[in-house]
Design an enzyme around this catalytic site. Structure first.
Site, PDB file in Angstrom:
ATOM      1  N   GLY A 241     -57.412  31.808 -42.830  1.00 42.97           N
ATOM      2  CA  GLY A 241     -57.249  31.952 -44.225  1.00 42.97           C
ATOM      3  C   GLY A 241     -58.619  31.616 -44.830  1.00 42.97           C
ATOM      4  O   GLY A 241     -58.840  31.308 -46.027  1.00 42.97           O
TER       5      GLY A 241
ATOM      6  N   GLY B 218     -59.306  32.496 -48.606  1.00 41.82           N
ATOM      7  CA  GLY B 218     -58.626  31.763 -49.632  1.00 41.82           C
ATOM      8  C   GLY B 218     -59.397  30.790 -50.436  1.00 41.82           C
ATOM      9  O   GLY B 218     -60.782  30.760 -50.301  1.00 41.82           O
ATOM     10  N   GLN B 219     -58.847  30.117 -51.529  1.00 43.98           N
ATOM     11  CA  GLN B 219     -59.617  29.427 -52.342  1.00 43.98           C
ATOM     12  C   GLN B 219     -60.292  28.073 -51.594  1.00 43.98           C
ATOM     13  O   GLN B 219     -61.512  27.982 -51.811  1.00 43.98           O
ATOM     14  CB  GLN B 219     -58.680  28.777 -53.300  1.00 43.98           C
ATOM     15  CG  GLN B 219     -59.246  27.813 -54.303  1.00 43.98           C
ATOM     16  CD  GLN B 219     -58.342  26.824 -55.072  1.00 43.98           C
ATOM     17  OE1 GLN B 219     -57.217  26.828 -54.617  1.00 43.98           O
ATOM     18  NE2 GLN B 219     -58.879  26.135 -55.833  1.00 43.98           N
TER      19      GLN B 219
ATOM     20  N   TYR C   1     -42.094  26.079 -49.833  1.00 46.69           N
ATOM     21  CA  TYR C   1     -43.358  25.581 -49.512  1.00 46.69           C
ATOM     22  C   TYR C   1     -43.513  24.252 -49.088  1.00 46.69           C
ATOM     23  O   TYR C   1     -43.914  23.639 -47.876  1.00 46.69           O
ATOM     24  CB  TYR C   1     -44.444  25.957 -50.675  1.00 46.69           C
ATOM     25  CG  TYR C   1     -45.823  25.431 -50.626  1.00 46.69           C
ATOM     26  CD1 TYR C   1     -46.524  25.946 -49.431  1.00 46.69           C
ATOM     27  CD2 TYR C   1     -46.395  24.502 -51.379  1.00 46.69           C
ATOM     28  CE1 TYR C   1     -47.965  25.432 -49.414  1.00 46.69           C
ATOM     29  CE2 TYR C   1     -47.441  24.079 -51.452  1.00 46.69           C
ATOM     30  CZ  TYR C   1     -48.389  24.486 -50.458  1.00 46.69           C
ATOM     31  OH  TYR C   1     -49.617  24.032 -50.272  1.00 46.69           O
TER      32      TYR C   1
ATOM     33  N   LYS D 229     -44.112  22.236 -45.616  1.00 47.92           N
ATOM     34  CA  LYS D 229     -45.213  21.373 -45.337  1.00 47.92           C
ATOM     35  C   LYS D 229     -44.984  20.043 -44.525  1.00 47.92           C
ATOM     36  O   LYS D 229     -45.426  19.406 -43.701  1.00 47.92           O
ATOM     37  CB  LYS D 229     -46.032  21.082 -46.633  1.00 47.92           C
ATOM     38  CG  LYS D 229     -46.889  22.260 -47.148  1.00 47.92           C
ATOM     39  CD  LYS D 229     -47.920  22.419 -46.078  1.00 47.92           C
ATOM     40  CE  LYS D 229     -48.972  23.569 -46.676  1.00 47.92           C
ATOM     41  NZ  LYS D 229     -49.976  23.792 -45.567  1.00 47.92           N
TER      42      LYS D 229
HETATM   43  P1  NAD Z   1     -55.107  30.521 -50.355  1.00 51.96           P
HETATM   44  O1  NAD Z   1     -53.583  31.219 -50.753  1.00 51.96           O
HETATM   45  O2  NAD Z   1     -55.979  30.693 -51.609  1.00 51.96           O
HETATM   46  O3  NAD Z   1     -55.588  31.090 -48.965  1.00 51.96           O
HETATM   47  C1  NAD Z   1     -54.698  31.285 -47.842  1.00 51.96           C
HETATM   48  C2  NAD Z   1     -55.130  32.385 -47.158  1.00 51.96           C
HETATM   49  O4  NAD Z   1     -54.355  32.721 -46.209  1.00 51.96           O
HETATM   50  C3  NAD Z   1     -55.154  33.867 -48.013  1.00 51.96           C
HETATM   51  O5  NAD Z   1     -56.299  34.357 -47.864  1.00 51.96           O
HETATM   52  C4  NAD Z   1     -54.283  34.643 -47.314  1.00 51.96           C
HETATM   53  O6  NAD Z   1     -54.626  36.156 -47.297  1.00 51.96           O
HETATM   54  C5  NAD Z   1     -54.155  33.958 -45.775  1.00 51.96           C
HETATM   55  N1  NAD Z   1     -52.985  34.343 -45.128  1.00 51.96           N
HETATM   56  C6  NAD Z   1     -51.809  34.424 -45.792  1.00 51.96           C
HETATM   57  N2  NAD Z   1     -50.724  34.856 -44.615  1.00 51.96           N
HETATM   58  C7  NAD Z   1     -51.648  35.126 -43.762  1.00 51.96           C
HETATM   59  C8  NAD Z   1     -51.170  35.325 -42.344  1.00 51.96           C
HETATM   60  N3  NAD Z   1     -49.798  35.502 -42.032  1.00 51.96           N
HETATM   61  N4  NAD Z   1     -52.313  35.345 -41.313  1.00 51.96           N
HETATM   62  C9  NAD Z   1     -53.349  35.329 -41.697  1.00 51.96           C
HETATM   63  N5  NAD Z   1     -53.972  34.727 -42.905  1.00 51.96           N
HETATM   64  C10 NAD Z   1     -52.880  34.404 -43.744  1.00 51.96           C
HETATM   65  O7  NAD Z   1     -54.606  29.233 -50.197  1.00 51.96           O
HETATM   66  P2  NAD Z   1     -55.590  27.809 -50.029  1.00 51.96           P
HETATM   67  O8  NAD Z   1     -55.502  27.241 -51.585  1.00 51.96           O
HETATM   68  O9  NAD Z   1     -56.958  28.128 -49.685  1.00 51.96           O
HETATM   69  O10 NAD Z   1     -54.856  26.775 -49.061  1.00 51.96           O
HETATM   70  C11 NAD Z   1     -55.322  26.434 -47.841  1.00 51.96           C
HETATM   71  C12 NAD Z   1     -54.250  25.582 -47.230  1.00 51.96           C
HETATM   72  O11 NAD Z   1     -54.425  24.416 -48.036  1.00 51.96           O
HETATM   73  C13 NAD Z   1     -53.271  25.955 -47.295  1.00 51.96           C
HETATM   74  O12 NAD Z   1     -52.318  25.188 -46.247  1.00 51.96           O
HETATM   75  C14 NAD Z   1     -52.265  25.283 -48.519  1.00 51.96           C
HETATM   76  O13 NAD Z   1     -51.010  24.920 -48.152  1.00 51.96           O
HETATM   77  C15 NAD Z   1     -53.113  23.892 -48.478  1.00 51.96           C
HETATM   78  N6  NAD Z   1     -53.211  23.111 -49.848  1.00 51.96           N
HETATM   79  C16 NAD Z   1     -53.878  23.982 -50.879  1.00 51.96           C
HETATM   80  C17 NAD Z   1     -54.039  23.341 -52.317  1.00 51.96           C
HETATM   81  C18 NAD Z   1     -54.548  23.990 -53.272  1.00 51.96           C
HETATM   82  O14 NAD Z   1     -54.378  23.550 -54.513  1.00 51.96           O
HETATM   83  N7  NAD Z   1     -55.231  25.001 -53.132  1.00 51.96           N
HETATM   84  C19 NAD Z   1     -53.170  22.186 -52.359  1.00 51.96           C
HETATM   85  C20 NAD Z   1     -52.411  21.522 -51.315  1.00 51.96           C
HETATM   86  C21 NAD Z   1     -52.570  22.107 -50.071  1.00 51.96           C
HETATM   87  N1  SER Z   2     -51.821  23.677 -55.277  1.00 56.06           N
HETATM   88  C1  SER Z   2     -50.626  24.130 -54.488  1.00 56.06           C
HETATM   89  C2  SER Z   2     -49.554  24.788 -55.208  1.00 56.06           C
HETATM   90  O1  SER Z   2     -49.385  24.570 -56.313  1.00 56.06           O
HETATM   91  C3  SER Z   2     -50.143  22.708 -53.989  1.00 56.06           C
HETATM   92  O2  SER Z   2     -50.196  22.762 -52.578  1.00 56.06           O
HETATM   93  O3  SER Z   2     -48.917  25.432 -54.434  1.00 56.06           O
END
Ligand code: NAD
Ligand code: SER
Length: 321
Positions: free
Chosen positions: A13, A16-17, A146, A150
């Site tokens: 990932g 991603g963010q 989601y 989790k």
């Molecule tokens: P994001 O959506 O920005 O990035 C996730 C990445 O995973 C994307 O680039 C997407 O292309 C890739 N992806 C999706 N399906 C895929 C697959 N089958 N194979 C390979 N890559 C794949 O998410 P994020 O915000 O960077 O979150 C990362 C982790 O942190 C996740 O587990 C998310 O649940 C967790 N999280 C994020 C937040 C938040 O606010 N950003 C909050 C709580 C938890």
């Molecule tokens: N920032 C995430 C969402 O809103 C929480 O895991 O989905």
């Protein structure tokens, strides 16, 4: 055991963010050539692509994932590939396949190769019956797919630790606010979009109500917390993949007010949509005393500091400073 200088690290990932910033942070701390950025279809940020090795793979393709891990001889995995809350409601089956099926693949490989693993959870594990300040230990009954994935992920990680001794760690991130990479389709994304709209348009139509209060965190703290947990002595940890992690809690109107104080003329209107129900199912804040006690967690950014830093970085990027 903390990550050693010579360890080879994979971040799934990585486009991603969080992945974008985590790869850059890891490459500052460890040899950049040892940090592999894995992505699927979304392209990597240019500085991530240029700064070290990368690989294309899908975590639902077990064979392809195992090949990437073998080719790069990976010791530690930060598994960030996932579908977030809004995407999960659009396609619940895919959300399960990626978030649970993908995690199973990653856990199996971690067991086979004795890897260390970071796998984040989320405030989405909580549901409408969770107290306003979510305790570390509380019944988990989420109402989003989601959140379901989790909860399943936390339990799977605990199982792999108990049954196979895999060193797997994770936190329940709150909504994360950042400026380097766009968010990936979550309910808390309003808290990022509002900054871009304020600087671009001077106004923002918010998709949750002004009174919506959620736990939030600035990305700098999230990265520091992630690396801090991975650096903690394993024996000090009673929890593994389910640490509550807190930093700030604010209403949407608090954020809008803080931006209006710094962006003259900024106005925010409110038009709650389907994402309001998701936000309503999550707590206002979290009790993160287990993270504080077991590995010394302490956030640095509150609302005011976060707003100052976001605006400074976004203005700099827009060349309006
Ligand atoms: P994001 O959506 O920005 O990035 C996730 C990445 O995973 C994307 O680039 C997407 O292309 C890739 N992806 C999706 N399906 C895929 C697959 N089958 N194979 C390979 N890559 C794949 O998410 P994020 O915000 O960077 O979150 C990362 C982790 O942190 C996740 O587990 C998310 O649940 C967790 N999280 C994020 C937040 C938040 O606010 N950003 C909050 C709580 C938890
Ligand atoms: N920032 C995430 C969402 O809103 C929480 O895991 O989905």
């Amino acid at each position: 055991m903390p990550t050693r200088e010579q360890d080879r690290i994979l971040v799934t990932g990585a486009a991603g963010q969080i992945g974008t910033e985590l790869v850059l942070a890891l490459r500052e701390r460890f040899p950049a050539g040892n940090v592999v950025a894995m992505y699927r279809s979304t392209p990597l940020a240019p500085e991530v692509a240029a700064g070290g090795p990368s690989a294309v793979s899908d975590v639902t393709d077990a064979k392809g994932y195992a090949q990437v891990v073998a080719e790069h001889d990976i010791d530690t995995v930060y598994h960030l590939a996932a579908i977030l809350s809004v995407g999960g409601e659009q396609d619940p089956k895919k959300c399960w396949e990626v978030n649970v099926g993908g995690l199973l693949t990653v856990l199996e490989v971690a067991h086979e190769r004795q890897q260390r693993l970071f796998c984040p959870s989320s405030i989405a594990v909580f549901g409408p019956n969770t107290p306003a300040v979510a305790p570390q230990e509380t019944p988990l009954h989420p109402t989003t797919m989601y959140g379901v994935t989790k909860v399943a992920g936390e339990i799977l990680c605990d199982y792999w630790f108990q049954r196979y001794g895999v060193d797997v760690r994770g936190v329940r991130y709150p909504g994360l606010i950042s400026w380097k990479a766009p968010p990936g389709g979550g309910t808390t994304d309003y808290a990022i979009a509002i900054f871009h709209a304020a600087l671009r348009d001077g106004s923002y139509e918010c998709f949750v109500s002004p009174a919506t209060r959620l736990p939030m965190m600035y990305m700098d703290d999230a990265i520091r917390g992630t690396l801090g947990l991975m650096n903690a002595p394993f024996k000090a940890l009673n929890h593994h993949a389910d640490f509550n992690l807190g930093a700030m809690s604010f209403k949407a109107s608090d954020l809008a007010d803080a931006i209006a104080q710094r962006v003259p003329g900024f106005t925010c209107s409110y038009a709650p949509d389907a994402r309001q129900a998701i936000a309503n199912s999550w707590p206002d804040a979290v009790d993160d005393s287990a993270a504080r006690d077991e590995w010394g967690w302490s956030p640095r950014f509150g609302l005011e500091e976060m707003v100052d830093d976001m605006l400074e970085n976004l203005r700099h990027g827009l060349g309006t400073e």
